[in-house]
Enzyme design. Structure first.
Site, PDB file in Angstrom:
ATOM      1  N   ARG A 153       0.817  -1.227   0.000  1.00 36.98           N
ATOM      2  CA  ARG A 153       0.000   0.000   0.000  1.00 36.98           C
ATOM      3  C   ARG A 153       0.843   1.267   0.000  1.00 36.98           C
ATOM      4  O   ARG A 153       0.337   2.347  -0.259  1.00 36.98           O
ATOM      5  CB  ARG A 153      -0.986  -0.022   1.158  1.00 36.98           C
ATOM      6  CG  ARG A 153      -0.322  -0.187   2.509  1.00 36.98           C
ATOM      7  CD  ARG A 153      -1.313  -0.336   3.638  1.00 36.98           C
ATOM      8  NE  ARG A 153      -2.023   0.893   3.878  1.00 36.98           N
ATOM      9  CZ  ARG A 153      -3.290   1.114   3.565  1.00 36.98           C
ATOM     10  NH1 ARG A 153      -4.003   0.176   3.008  1.00 36.98           N
ATOM     11  NH2 ARG A 153      -3.838   2.266   3.817  1.00 36.98           N
ATOM     12  N   ASP A 168      -3.102   7.860   6.615  1.00 36.55           N
ATOM     13  CA  ASP A 168      -3.187   6.729   7.524  1.00 36.55           C
ATOM     14  C   ASP A 168      -2.657   7.037   8.908  1.00 36.55           C
ATOM     15  O   ASP A 168      -1.778   7.862   9.089  1.00 36.55           O
ATOM     16  CB  ASP A 168      -2.390   5.540   6.975  1.00 36.55           C
ATOM     17  CG  ASP A 168      -3.097   4.884   5.820  1.00 36.55           C
ATOM     18  OD1 ASP A 168      -4.310   5.077   5.692  1.00 36.55           O
ATOM     19  OD2 ASP A 168      -2.414   4.180   5.065  1.00 36.55           O
TER      20      ASP A 168
END
Ligand code: 4HQ
Length: 262
Positions: A153, A168
């Protein structure tokens, strides 16, 4: 990035490669994945991958020869790959280690079973030992999936703008604020008013305060390790002053001898 996995259970990875962001990264060409079956590199009739430990004791050990051949084969496919052995003895996986792994040209994950791999493999054929935490798994496969998911990711072009890795938790060293979607009221609980206000600056400020607060209450260790920027320092100072005011008022309240309470 090219990623290879060495395992005696290659089928365990079929679902992993085939779902969500990992699948999209492969479809988009940001990741090329290969799974090598260690058993295919045995040369005996029964395709044995384990053997009894020298010195006796419980459990079995993964034989070195098939593993060494599998590593050599994987390296021939991936130029400049770093070999990573999943093991509880390794460095603990963190967002920072994931970022480091994501900068490599290629990764070869070695998944052991039984009591682990022959120590001479760890010594001479492995660049990096990696643990996902202090607990015992039955094999390195799930650990490798965890590490690969965290790495993939982060690769350029894998996440779209809306789901950017920069948003995030941990990418800025803090826990995330809460997230809300419709309906406006659910089980008697309303969405925080500020999120409906349309005031982007107020929303950003609220999120930063919630993120700091969540981190302070649940993971103060994260705050201690990390430098604060000016805005964060200001927020924490405001709280600290508010707490001091509350505590000062408390000490000003002498217990009331007539209240009847202790
Ligand atoms: N293993 N983080 C593989 C782990 C582990 C961990 C135990 C690795 C069994 C054979 N791997 N051996 N924790 O528990 O990565």
């Amino acid at each position: 990035m090219q990623i290879a996995v060495l395992t005696i259970f290659p089928n365990m990875f079929d679902l992993f490669w085939d779902h969500g962001i990992v699948r999209r990264a492969i479809a988009g060409g940001q990741v090329r994945s290969e799974t090598f079956d260690i058993r295919a590199f045995t040369e005996d009739r029964h395709h044995v991958t384990d053997d009894r430990p020298y010195g006796g004791g419980c459990g079995m050990v993964m034989k070195p020869e098939p593993l060494a051949r599998a590593i050599t084969a994987a390296k021939a496919h991936i130029e400049g790959a770093v070999t990573v052995l999943m093991s509880p003895q390794g460095d603990k996986l963190s967002q920072q280690t994931a970022e480091g792994l994501a900068r490599q040209r290629g990764l070869i994950f070695i998944c052991g079973r039984y009591e682990g791999v022959d120590a001479r493999i760890a010594r001479c054929h492995v660049d990096y030992e990696l643990s996902i935490g202090d607990y015992v798994l039955s094999g390195g496969e799930l650990a490798a999936m965890v590490a690969m998911d965290a790495v993939i990711r982060l690769l350029p072009g894998v996440l779209g703008g809306a789901e950017s890795a920069a948003c995030d938790s941990f990418s800025n060293g803090l826990l995330e604020h809460g997230h809300y979607t419709r309906p406006r009221e659910f089980e008697g609980r309303a969405v925080p008013e500020v999120l409906l206000s349309g005031d982007h600056q107020a929303i950003a400020h609220w999120r930063q305060r919630m993120s700091l607060g969540e981190t302070f209450l649940r993971r103060p260790d994260l705050l201690e390790q990390r430098p604060l920027d000016d805005r964060e320092r200001t927020i924490l100072q405001e709280w600290s002053q508010a707490l001091e005011r509350i505590l000062k008022h408390q000490s000003a309240h002498r217990p009331d001898p007539l209240s009847g309470r202790q």
